[in-house]
Design a protein around this motif. Structure first.
Motif, PDB file in Angstrom:
ATOM      1  N   ARG A  56      -6.967 -15.643   6.690  1.00  0.00           N
ATOM      2  CA  ARG A  56      -7.833 -16.643   6.209  1.00  0.00           C
ATOM      3  C   ARG A  56      -7.046 -17.943   5.791  1.00  0.00           C
ATOM      4  O   ARG A  56      -7.532 -19.083   6.067  1.00  0.00           O
ATOM      5  N   LEU A  57      -6.021 -17.697   5.124  1.00  0.00           N
ATOM      6  CA  LEU A  57      -5.133 -19.074   4.699  1.00  0.00           C
ATOM      7  C   LEU A  57      -4.525 -19.815   5.963  1.00  0.00           C
ATOM      8  O   LEU A  57      -4.498 -20.925   6.054  1.00  0.00           O
TER       9      LEU A  57
ATOM     10  N   LYS B  15     -18.133 -18.641   8.031  1.00  0.00           N
ATOM     11  CA  LYS B  15     -19.524 -18.272   7.711  1.00  0.00           C
ATOM     12  C   LYS B  15     -19.466 -16.998   6.696  1.00  0.00           C
ATOM     13  O   LYS B  15     -20.497 -16.913   6.076  1.00  0.00           O
ATOM     14  N   LEU B  16     -18.692 -16.138   7.128  1.00  0.00           N
ATOM     15  CA  LEU B  16     -18.713 -15.112   6.217  1.00  0.00           C
ATOM     16  C   LEU B  16     -18.539 -15.132   4.844  1.00  0.00           C
ATOM     17  O   LEU B  16     -19.376 -14.596   3.803  1.00  0.00           O
ATOM     18  N   GLU B  17     -17.840 -16.053   4.247  1.00  0.00           N
ATOM     19  CA  GLU B  17     -17.329 -16.435   3.057  1.00  0.00           C
ATOM     20  C   GLU B  17     -18.379 -17.273   2.349  1.00  0.00           C
ATOM     21  O   GLU B  17     -18.887 -17.234   1.300  1.00  0.00           O
TER      22      GLU B  17
ATOM     23  N   ILE C  78     -22.437 -12.270   5.612  1.00  0.00           N
ATOM     24  CA  ILE C  78     -22.280 -11.453   6.951  1.00  0.00           C
ATOM     25  C   ILE C  78     -23.362 -11.723   8.033  1.00  0.00           C
ATOM     26  O   ILE C  78     -22.755 -11.844   9.284  1.00  0.00           O
ATOM     27  N   LYS C  79     -24.641 -12.131   7.716  1.00  0.00           N
ATOM     28  CA  LYS C  79     -25.446 -12.385   8.762  1.00  0.00           C
ATOM     29  C   LYS C  79     -25.157 -13.538   9.570  1.00  0.00           C
ATOM     30  O   LYS C  79     -25.220 -13.526  10.701  1.00  0.00           O
ATOM     31  N   ALA C  80     -24.890 -14.646   8.824  1.00  0.00           N
ATOM     32  CA  ALA C  80     -24.484 -15.778   9.782  1.00  0.00           C
ATOM     33  C   ALA C  80     -23.260 -15.494  10.362  1.00  0.00           C
ATOM     34  O   ALA C  80     -23.212 -16.311  11.610  1.00  0.00           O
ATOM     35  N   ALA C  81     -22.121 -15.038   9.841  1.00  0.00           N
ATOM     36  CA  ALA C  81     -21.023 -14.590  10.583  1.00  0.00           C
ATOM     37  C   ALA C  81     -21.201 -13.791  11.950  1.00  0.00           C
ATOM     38  O   ALA C  81     -20.585 -13.868  12.770  1.00  0.00           O
ATOM     39  N   LEU C  82     -22.075 -12.760  11.703  1.00  0.00           N
ATOM     40  CA  LEU C  82     -22.476 -11.968  12.728  1.00  0.00           C
ATOM     41  C   LEU C  82     -22.967 -12.695  13.818  1.00  0.00           C
ATOM     42  O   LEU C  82     -22.852 -12.480  15.183  1.00  0.00           O
ATOM     43  N   SER C  83     -24.100 -13.373  13.427  1.00  0.00           N
ATOM     44  CA  SER C  83     -24.857 -14.310  14.436  1.00  0.00           C
ATOM     45  C   SER C  83     -24.120 -15.205  15.415  1.00  0.00           C
ATOM     46  O   SER C  83     -24.030 -15.247  16.543  1.00  0.00           O
ATOM     47  N   GLU C  84     -22.756 -15.922  14.768  1.00  0.00           N
ATOM     48  CA  GLU C  84     -21.927 -16.679  15.256  1.00  0.00           C
ATOM     49  C   GLU C  84     -21.159 -15.807  16.085  1.00  0.00           C
ATOM     50  O   GLU C  84     -20.791 -16.295  17.444  1.00  0.00           O
ATOM     51  N   LEU C  85     -20.796 -14.794  15.692  1.00  0.00           N
ATOM     52  CA  LEU C  85     -19.590 -14.011  16.667  1.00  0.00           C
ATOM     53  C   LEU C  85     -20.325 -13.440  17.950  1.00  0.00           C
ATOM     54  O   LEU C  85     -19.796 -13.501  18.954  1.00  0.00           O
ATOM     55  N   VAL C  86     -21.546 -12.922  17.883  1.00  0.00           N
ATOM     56  CA  VAL C  86     -22.247 -12.540  18.791  1.00  0.00           C
ATOM     57  C   VAL C  86     -22.820 -13.755  19.792  1.00  0.00           C
ATOM     58  O   VAL C  86     -22.561 -13.433  21.175  1.00  0.00           O
ATOM     59  N   ALA C  87     -23.083 -14.776  19.377  1.00  0.00           N
ATOM     60  CA  ALA C  87     -23.258 -16.090  20.014  1.00  0.00           C
ATOM     61  C   ALA C  87     -22.189 -16.487  20.916  1.00  0.00           C
ATOM     62  O   ALA C  87     -22.061 -16.738  22.089  1.00  0.00           O
ATOM     63  N   GLU C  88     -20.870 -16.693  20.286  1.00  0.00           N
ATOM     64  CA  GLU C  88     -19.768 -17.074  20.738  1.00  0.00           C
ATOM     65  C   GLU C  88     -19.384 -16.013  21.969  1.00  0.00           C
ATOM     66  O   GLU C  88     -18.927 -16.507  22.896  1.00  0.00           O
ATOM     67  N   PHE C  89     -19.656 -14.798  21.499  1.00  0.00           N
ATOM     68  CA  PHE C  89     -19.199 -13.685  22.694  1.00  0.00           C
ATOM     69  C   PHE C  89     -19.982 -13.783  23.916  1.00  0.00           C
ATOM     70  O   PHE C  89     -19.641 -13.856  25.133  1.00  0.00           O
ATOM     71  N   GLY C  90     -21.307 -13.906  23.643  1.00  0.00           N
ATOM     72  CA  GLY C  90     -22.136 -14.146  24.922  1.00  0.00           C
ATOM     73  C   GLY C  90     -21.999 -15.453  25.711  1.00  0.00           C
ATOM     74  O   GLY C  90     -22.086 -15.274  26.934  1.00  0.00           O
ATOM     75  N   GLN C  91     -21.893 -16.569  25.080  1.00  0.00           N
ATOM     76  CA  GLN C  91     -21.220 -17.874  25.722  1.00  0.00           C
ATOM     77  C   GLN C  91     -20.025 -17.583  26.539  1.00  0.00           C
ATOM     78  O   GLN C  91     -19.886 -18.255  27.589  1.00  0.00           O
TER      79      GLN C  91
ATOM     80  N   ARG D  71     -16.899  -9.226  -0.315  1.00  0.00           N
ATOM     81  CA  ARG D  71     -16.307  -9.994   0.947  1.00  0.00           C
ATOM     82  C   ARG D  71     -15.582  -8.760   1.472  1.00  0.00           C
ATOM     83  O   ARG D  71     -15.370  -8.757   2.881  1.00  0.00           O
ATOM     84  N   ALA D  72     -15.033  -7.712   0.928  1.00  0.00           N
ATOM     85  CA  ALA D  72     -14.252  -6.720   1.588  1.00  0.00           C
ATOM     86  C   ALA D  72     -15.118  -5.913   2.571  1.00  0.00           C
ATOM     87  O   ALA D  72     -14.907  -5.665   3.460  1.00  0.00           O
ATOM     88  N   GLN D  73     -16.542  -5.574   1.973  1.00  0.00           N
ATOM     89  CA  GLN D  73     -17.443  -5.129   2.874  1.00  0.00           C
ATOM     90  C   GLN D  73     -17.734  -5.924   4.065  1.00  0.00           C
ATOM     91  O   GLN D  73     -17.959  -5.599   5.494  1.00  0.00           O
ATOM     92  N   GLY D  74     -18.003  -7.170   3.996  1.00  0.00           N
ATOM     93  CA  GLY D  74     -18.351  -8.164   5.066  1.00  0.00           C
ATOM     94  C   GLY D  74     -17.376  -8.300   6.032  1.00  0.00           C
ATOM     95  O   GLY D  74     -17.626  -8.308   7.361  1.00  0.00           O
ATOM     96  N   VAL D  75     -16.041  -8.297   5.657  1.00  0.00           N
ATOM     97  CA  VAL D  75     -14.789  -8.208   6.398  1.00  0.00           C
ATOM     98  C   VAL D  75     -14.915  -6.969   7.254  1.00  0.00           C
ATOM     99  O   VAL D  75     -14.646  -7.014   8.571  1.00  0.00           O
TER     100      VAL D  75
END
Length: 242
Positions: free
Chosen positions: A40-41, A102-104, A108-121, A144-148
């Motif tokens: 993160r840092l 976005k996770l922070e 987690i919903k926004a982070a997963l959406s971005e992750l999957v969109a980036e992966f698909g592109q 946060r630990a759960q989200g990570v």
């Protein structure tokens, strides 16, 4: 040599084994937390320093280009701008791979959406793989630990679908029944042996996922789906760390 019967182990030995296991689980959880904090840092430094500098250079180059009249100089300036834009995009991808802001800030919903969109592109056209995400309607906040842990599970599942599963479609599904969080990465690839052998959870990525889940009171499974494909699932207790 015959293995000792677990039902007849020395109670003192059982106690020592349990204590040792608990200590190792705590240590692994601490190391992963430190690792996440360092990532993160580093991502933040890349954003604040390198990213800002590259953006500023692009703006300065644009201003300088307005005063150019020579065709060769203009062409060279355009090449430099293209190069800088490529560096900015690479820096952005590195930041995202290290830590998803976005996770922070959005959850987690926004982070997963971005992750999957980036992966698909990134892999859709090159590898012919389609990626989808299914999320709960509620916008509940999770520790946060759960989200990570959930995000790392999604990343590992997507990598496996791409590199090992040879899948055409992969779906990331997050469910929340109020008591448990369950993230499943399901693909239509070649799948795993049924039942999944213990070795399937011995690669480093999956072992780390298992330890993350264990430290949060949950578990990770890898299973073959009926009709082909596989499902990587992480289940965490809903109130863990709240």
């Amino acid at each position: 040599m015959t293995a000792p019967d677990p039902q007849h182990l020395d109670p003192e030995l059982e106690r020592l084994v349990a204590e040792r296991t608990a200590a190792l689980t705590e240590l692994v959880a601490h190391l992963m937390t430190c690792w996440d904090d360092e990532r993160r840092l580093l991502a933040r430094k890349l954003h604040d320093s390198l990213g800002s500098s590259m953006t500023a250079l692009t703006m300065h180059l644009g201003l300088l280009s307005k005063g150019l009249t020579d065709a060769k100089a203009l062409d060279r300036a355009q090449q430099m701008k293209t190069l800088l834009n490529g560096i900015i995009e690479t820096n952005r991808k590195v930041q995202l791979s290290l830590w998803n802001d976005k996770l922070e800030f959005l959850g987690i919903k926004a982070a997963l959406s971005e992750l999957v969109a980036e992966f698909g592109q990134e892999h859709g056209e090159e590898h012919g793989i389609t990626a989808r995400v299914s999320l709960p309607d509620d916008d509940d906040a999770y520790p946060r630990a759960q989200g990570v842990a959930l995000l790392r599970c999604a990343e590992e599942g997507l990598r496996n679908a791409l590199h090992h599963g040879r899948a055409a479609t992969v779906e990331v599904i997050l469910d929340d029944d109020g008591e448990q969080l369950m993230l499943t990465v399901r693909d239509d690839g070649v799948g795993v042996a049924q039942p999944a052998p213990p070795e399937s959870l011995r690669c480093h990525g999956l072992r780390l996922l298992r330890e993350r889940a264990r430290a949060l009171g949950g578990n990770v499974t890898l299973a073959r789906l009926e009709g082909g494909g596989s499902a990587l699932t992480m289940i965490l207790p809903r109130d863990q760390g709240a």
